[in-house]
Design a protein around this motif. Structure first.
Motif, PDB file in Angstrom:
ATOM      1  N   GLY A  24      45.055 -31.067  21.252  1.00 33.00           N
ATOM      2  CA  GLY A  24      43.650 -30.917  21.589  1.00 33.00           C
ATOM      3  C   GLY A  24      42.782 -31.808  20.726  1.00 33.00           C
ATOM      4  N   ASN A  25      41.504 -31.819  21.038  1.00 37.20           N
ATOM      5  CA  ASN A  25      40.552 -32.629  20.273  1.00 37.20           C
ATOM      6  C   ASN A  25      40.253 -31.991  18.930  1.00 37.20           C
ATOM      7  N   SER A  26      40.007 -32.824  17.936  1.00 39.88           N
ATOM      8  CA  SER A  26      39.603 -32.303  16.635  1.00 39.88           C
ATOM      9  C   SER A  26      38.766 -33.340  15.903  1.00 39.88           C
ATOM     10  N   VAL A  27      37.940 -32.850  14.990  1.00 41.85           N
ATOM     11  CA  VAL A  27      37.081 -33.702  14.172  1.00 41.85           C
ATOM     12  C   VAL A  27      37.245 -33.278  12.722  1.00 41.85           C
ATOM     13  N   THR A  28      37.464 -34.246  11.864  1.00 52.38           N
ATOM     14  CA  THR A  28      37.615 -33.972  10.436  1.00 52.38           C
ATOM     15  C   THR A  28      36.541 -34.754   9.691  1.00 52.38           C
ATOM     16  N   GLN A  29      35.740 -34.056   8.925  1.00 52.34           N
ATOM     17  CA  GLN A  29      34.744 -34.752   8.134  1.00 52.34           C
ATOM     18  C   GLN A  29      34.873 -34.328   6.676  1.00 52.34           C
ATOM     19  N   ALA A  45      41.539 -37.439  19.616  1.00 49.96           N
ATOM     20  CA  ALA A  45      41.173 -37.129  21.001  1.00 49.96           C
ATOM     21  C   ALA A  45      41.999 -37.995  21.929  1.00 49.96           C
ATOM     22  N   THR A  46      42.168 -37.517  23.138  1.00 44.11           N
ATOM     23  CA  THR A  46      42.809 -38.344  24.166  1.00 44.11           C
ATOM     24  C   THR A  46      41.718 -39.138  24.870  1.00 44.11           C
ATOM     25  N   ALA A  63      20.258 -31.567   4.230  1.00 54.02           N
ATOM     26  CA  ALA A  63      20.590 -30.836   5.453  1.00 54.02           C
ATOM     27  C   ALA A  63      22.107 -30.758   5.549  1.00 54.02           C
ATOM     28  N   VAL A  64      22.578 -30.092   6.603  1.00 55.64           N
ATOM     29  CA  VAL A  64      24.002 -30.102   6.922  1.00 55.64           C
ATOM     30  C   VAL A  64      24.214 -31.082   8.069  1.00 55.64           C
ATOM     31  N   TYR A  65      25.197 -31.951   7.935  1.00 50.99           N
ATOM     32  CA  TYR A  65      25.474 -32.976   8.933  1.00 50.99           C
ATOM     33  C   TYR A  65      26.813 -32.680   9.607  1.00 50.99           C
ATOM     34  N   PHE A  66      26.785 -32.716  10.930  1.00 52.08           N
ATOM     35  CA  PHE A  66      27.977 -32.401  11.721  1.00 52.08           C
ATOM     36  C   PHE A  66      28.373 -33.622  12.542  1.00 52.08           C
ATOM     37  N   CYS A  67      29.634 -33.983  12.447  1.00 52.25           N
ATOM     38  CA  CYS A  67      30.209 -34.984  13.329  1.00 52.25           C
ATOM     39  C   CYS A  67      30.792 -34.242  14.537  1.00 52.25           C
ATOM     40  N   ALA A  68      30.694 -34.833  15.711  1.00 49.23           N
ATOM     41  CA  ALA A  68      31.184 -34.149  16.913  1.00 49.23           C
ATOM     42  C   ALA A  68      31.667 -35.166  17.930  1.00 49.23           C
ATOM     43  N   LEU A  69      32.508 -34.704  18.841  1.00 50.96           N
ATOM     44  CA  LEU A  69      32.936 -35.557  19.941  1.00 50.96           C
ATOM     45  C   LEU A  69      32.880 -34.771  21.244  1.00 50.96           C
ATOM     46  N   SER A  70      32.711 -35.490  22.328  1.00 51.49           N
ATOM     47  CA  SER A  70      32.838 -34.871  23.639  1.00 51.49           C
ATOM     48  C   SER A  70      33.921 -35.604  24.399  1.00 51.49           C
ATOM     49  N   ASP A  71      34.695 -34.823  25.128  1.00 51.13           N
ATOM     50  CA  ASP A  71      35.796 -35.424  25.862  1.00 51.13           C
ATOM     51  C   ASP A  71      35.290 -35.963  27.195  1.00 51.13           C
TER      52      ASP A  71
END
Lengths: 113, 112
Positions: B1-6, B27-28, B86-94
Motif C-alpha cells: 500500500g501507499n505510505s509516506v515517511t517524513q 506508492a504504485t 506549525a506542524v507540517y504534513f507530507c501527503a500523497l494521493s493515488d
C-alpha cells in the motif's frame, strides 16, 4: 464565511455515551471526508462521501456511522464511546472525486473520560 | 500500500535559518504529492503540491520538488519566520485522486 465548519469545537463526554459531530461546507464541493488525528498528530482517513454516497470506509469500528443528508453536510455519529476514541476529528471537502486538493475544517477535539 | 515517511520532529530553528523537512514515499504508479500545514489550534491547509516528476511546488517561500528517482518531496525554505511555527504534513494521493495518505507530521518551532 467559513468554508468548512464543524460543531462542536470541543466535546467532553463519558465512556458509553453516544455523540455526534456535524460538518458543513459552503464551497459547493461534491466530496467530503472525516479524518481522525491521534495524540501524536497522526492523521488517518475514516470515511469519504461523494454526492451523498459512501466511497471510502476504512477499517473503522461500526460504532462510527457517518451520515450525509445532502452534499454540503457530513455528520459523524459515534455510539458507545470508548477512551480510545479521544482524538481530534477533522472534516474536509474537495471539489469532486477527481480533485486531490482538500479543504479542512478547524477540527473537533473529543475527550472521553 | 501507499505510505509516506517524513523526518521525526520536533525541529527547532532560529528566525532566518534554512529549513529542510525530509519526506519520502512509497506508492504504485505516479502519485500526486502535497505539503499541508497545521497552525496551532487550526485545521490543515494546503501549502503546496506537485503532480508529476520534476515538478516544483512553491508557496509563501516554501518549495518542494517531486523527485521520482529518489521517491522524495523534501520541503525547504530559505529563511524561516516565527509565524512559520506549525506542524507540517507530507501527503500523497493515488490514482483515484481523492484518497490522501499522510505522513506523521513534523512540528516546527521558530524562535525569535
Amino acid at each position: 464565511d467559513t468554508a468548512v465548519s464543524q460543531t462542536p469545537k470541543y466535546l467532553v463526554t463519558q465512556m458509553g455515551n453516544d455523540k455526534s459531530i456535524k460538518c458543513e461546507q459552503n464551497l459547493g464541493h461534491d466530496t467530503m471526508y472525516w479524518y481522525k488525528q491521534d495524540s501524536k498528530k497522526f492523521l488517518k482517513i475514516m470515511f469519504s462521501y461523494n454526492n451523498k454516497e459512501l466511497i471510502i470506509n476504512e477499517t473503522v469500528p461500526n460504532r462510527f456511522s457517518p451520515k450525509s443528508p445532502d452534499k454540503a453536510h457530513l455528520n459523524l455519529h459515534i455510539n458507545s464511546l470508548e477512551l480510545g476514541d479521544s482524538a481530534v476529528y477533522f472534516c474536509a471537502s474537495s471539489q469532486d472525486i477527481q480533485s486531490n486538493e482538500q479543504y479542512f475544517g478547524p477540527g473537533t477535539r473529543l475527550t472521553v473520560t | 500500500g501507499n505510505s509516506v515517511t517524513q523526518m521525526e520532529g520536533p525541529v527547532t530553528l532560529s528566525e532566518e535559518a534554512f529549513l529542510t523537512i525530509n519526506c519520502t514515499y512509497t506508492a504504485t504508479g505516479y502519485p500526486s504529492l502535497f505539503w499541508y500545514v497545521q497552525y496551532p489550534g487550526e485545521g490543515l491547509q494546503l501549502l503546496l503540491k506537485a503532480t508529476k516528476a520534476d515538478d516544483k511546488g512553491s508557496n509563501k517561500g516554501f518549495e518542494a520538488t517531486y523527485r521520482k528517482e529518489t521517491t522524495s518531496f523534501h520541503l525547504e525554505k530559505g529563511s524561516v519566520q516565527v509565524s512559520d511555527s506549525a506542524v507540517y504534513f507530507c501527503a500523497l494521493s493515488d490514482r483515484s485522486g481523492y484518497k490522501l495518505t499522510f505522513g506523521k507530521g513534523t512540528l516546527l518551532t521558530v524562535n525569535p
